[in-house]
Design a protein around this motif. Structure first.
Motif, short mmCIF file in Angstrom:
data_model
loop_
_atom_site.label_atom_id
_atom_site.label_comp_id
_atom_site.label_asym_id
_atom_site.label_seq_id
_atom_site.Cartn_x
_atom_site.Cartn_y
_atom_site.Cartn_z
N ASN A 77 0.85 -1.18 0.00
CA ASN A 77 0.00 0.00 0.00
C ASN A 77 0.89 1.24 0.00
OD1 ASN A 77 -2.58 -1.33 0.17
ND2 ASN A 77 -2.12 -1.78 2.32
N VAL A 78 0.91 1.95 -1.11
CA VAL A 78 1.77 3.13 -1.25
C VAL A 78 1.15 4.35 -0.58
CG1 VAL A 78 2.91 4.67 -2.88
CG2 VAL A 78 2.76 2.23 -3.37
N ALA A 79 -0.12 4.58 -0.84
CA ALA A 79 -0.79 5.75 -0.26
C ALA A 79 -2.29 5.59 -0.38
CB ALA A 79 -0.33 7.04 -0.93
N ARG A 80 -3.00 6.07 0.65
CA ARG A 80 -4.46 6.05 0.58
C ARG A 80 -4.97 7.14 -0.36
NH1 ARG A 80 -6.68 6.53 6.49
NH2 ARG A 80 -4.97 8.04 6.57
N GLN A 81 -4.37 8.31 -0.26
CA GLN A 81 -4.78 9.43 -1.12
C GLN A 81 -3.56 10.25 -1.50
OE1 GLN A 81 -7.73 11.60 1.15
NE2 GLN A 81 -9.42 10.46 0.24
N MET A 82 -3.57 10.73 -2.74
CA MET A 82 -2.52 11.61 -3.23
C MET A 82 -3.13 12.65 -4.16
SD MET A 82 1.02 9.63 -4.13
CE MET A 82 2.12 9.07 -2.84
N THR A 83 -2.61 13.86 -4.10
CA THR A 83 -3.03 14.92 -5.02
C THR A 83 -1.78 15.63 -5.51
OG1 THR A 83 -3.31 16.48 -3.17
CG2 THR A 83 -5.26 15.27 -3.90
N GLY A 84 -1.88 16.20 -6.70
CA GLY A 84 -0.73 16.91 -7.24
C GLY A 84 -1.02 17.51 -8.59
N GLU A 85 0.04 17.78 -9.33
CA GLU A 85 -0.04 18.43 -10.63
C GLU A 85 0.60 17.57 -11.70
OE1 GLU A 85 1.67 22.29 -10.41
OE2 GLU A 85 0.05 23.13 -9.18
N ARG B 297 1.64 14.45 -3.78
CA ARG B 297 1.96 14.23 -2.39
C ARG B 297 0.77 13.61 -1.68
NH1 ARG B 297 5.97 14.58 -4.35
NH2 ARG B 297 7.77 15.97 -3.99
N GLY B 298 1.07 12.76 -0.67
CA GLY B 298 0.03 12.08 0.09
C GLY B 298 -0.30 12.78 1.38
N LEU B 299 -1.04 12.07 2.23
CA LEU B 299 -1.44 12.63 3.52
C LEU B 299 -0.27 12.72 4.49
CD1 LEU B 299 -4.84 10.73 3.96
CD2 LEU B 299 -4.48 13.04 3.07
N ARG B 300 0.73 11.84 4.33
CA ARG B 300 1.90 11.83 5.19
C ARG B 300 3.08 12.49 4.48
NH1 ARG B 300 2.34 5.60 6.77
NH2 ARG B 300 4.47 6.19 6.18
N PRO B 301 4.02 13.06 5.24
CA PRO B 301 5.17 13.74 4.62
C PRO B 301 6.03 12.83 3.75
CG PRO B 301 4.97 14.34 6.93
CD PRO B 301 4.02 13.21 6.70
N ASP B 302 6.06 11.51 4.08
CA ASP B 302 6.93 10.60 3.33
C ASP B 302 6.22 9.97 2.13
OD1 ASP B 302 5.20 9.12 4.85
OD2 ASP B 302 6.67 7.59 5.41
N GLU B 303 4.99 10.39 1.83
CA GLU B 303 4.27 9.86 0.68
C GLU B 303 4.35 10.86 -0.47
OE1 GLU B 303 0.77 7.34 3.04
OE2 GLU B 303 0.32 9.29 2.15
N GLY B 304 5.00 10.45 -1.55
CA GLY B 304 5.13 11.35 -2.68
C GLY B 304 5.55 10.62 -3.94
N ILE B 305 5.19 11.19 -5.08
CA ILE B 305 5.57 10.67 -6.38
C ILE B 305 6.11 11.83 -7.23
CG2 ILE B 305 4.73 9.67 -8.55
CD1 ILE B 305 2.71 8.11 -7.00
N ASP B 306 7.29 11.62 -7.79
CA ASP B 306 7.88 12.59 -8.70
C ASP B 306 8.31 11.84 -9.96
OD1 ASP B 306 8.26 15.35 -7.24
OD2 ASP B 306 8.77 13.82 -5.77
N VAL B 307 7.65 12.14 -11.07
CA VAL B 307 7.94 11.48 -12.35
C VAL B 307 8.24 12.56 -13.39
CG1 VAL B 307 7.06 10.00 -14.18
CG2 VAL B 307 6.41 9.55 -11.80
N ASP B 308 9.34 12.39 -14.11
CA ASP B 308 9.71 13.31 -15.18
C ASP B 308 10.20 12.48 -16.37
OD1 ASP B 308 10.34 15.44 -16.74
OD2 ASP B 308 11.79 16.34 -15.37
N LEU B 309 9.29 12.18 -17.31
CA LEU B 309 9.62 11.38 -18.47
C LEU B 309 9.83 12.27 -19.68
CD1 LEU B 309 7.00 8.49 -18.10
CD2 LEU B 309 9.40 8.48 -17.40
N LYS B 310 10.96 12.12 -20.33
CA LYS B 310 11.27 12.90 -21.52
C LYS B 310 11.12 12.01 -22.75
CE LYS B 310 12.51 16.54 -19.16
NZ LYS B 310 11.69 17.77 -19.18
#
Length: 210
Positions: free
Chosen positions: A164-172, A185-198
């Protein structure tokens, strides 16, 4: 990749309406893959649906065309094609993944995916995703060379295999000719996703010349 080979597929379609504003409908069904989908193209928008055991997705592309006077004034085939090409002004996506294994999509050979186990590596994704974006003109987005679709993304119940990675995440999200960028970013400080595909340079060249 062989994972994208669906097997025998039944496709039917229709075109109705005026020549300058037709309605195009395409439906397809692949019994072996238990997959089906549809595409409906109208002047205001294009509607896309995909249904399969591991994914259910619906997307809407809001489009804008040149004025009919501009299309009718075209002299050559090249001018008519350019004038008839739509501009995507916005996009919406609702996607529900049910253990979609992306490894066969990334690598066509399981041999190099095997580690100490005799079983191939699995990367199954689960969760719900919603996206809504709009066209951002040059100079207003992160990439000034191209027009981008920029919007908000919301993810719920995100899982990778049994983790289980995260219950909820919001971002751009930024989608453009240069690639894809996701920051969430998720509800907790350590929950996050950063993807940069070229995108590879050769793909961008083909897209610009097309």
């Amino acid at each position: 990749p062989s994972a994208l080979v669906l097997g025998p597929t039944i496709v039917d379609g229709s075109i109705a309406g005026a020549q300058l504003s037709p309605k195009v409908e395409v439906n397809w069904n692949c019994p072996e893959a238990e997959a089906s989908g549809s595409v409906e193209i109208t002047r205001p928008a294009a509607y896309i649906e995909l249904h399969a055991p591991s994914v259910d997705a619906k997307a809407v592309l809001n489009t804008k065309y040149q004025a009919k006077e501009v299309i009718l004034s075209a002299v050559s085939q090249a001018e008519a094609t350019a004038a008839s090409r739509p501009i995507v002004e916005g996009a919406e996506l609702n996607c529900n993944l049910h253990g979609l294994d992306v490894m066969p999509l990334l690598n066509d050979s399981y041999d190099i995916d095997r580690m100490t186990s005799s079983q191939p590596i699995r990367l199954k994704l689960s969760g719900k995703t919603q996206f809504h974006g709009e066209l951002v003109q040059d100079g207003q987005s992160d990439t000034s060379n191209f027009q981008n679709i920029v919007g908000e993304i919301a993810m719920e119940g995100l899982k990778v295999n049994n983790l289980n990675v995260a219950r909820q995440m919001t971002g751009e999200v930024t989608v453009g000719k240069t690639g894809l960028k996701v920051q969430a970013r998720g509800l907790r400080p350590d929950e996050g996703i950063d993807v940069d595909l070229k995108l590879p340079t050769e793909l961008k060249v083909v897209d610009e010349s097309g």
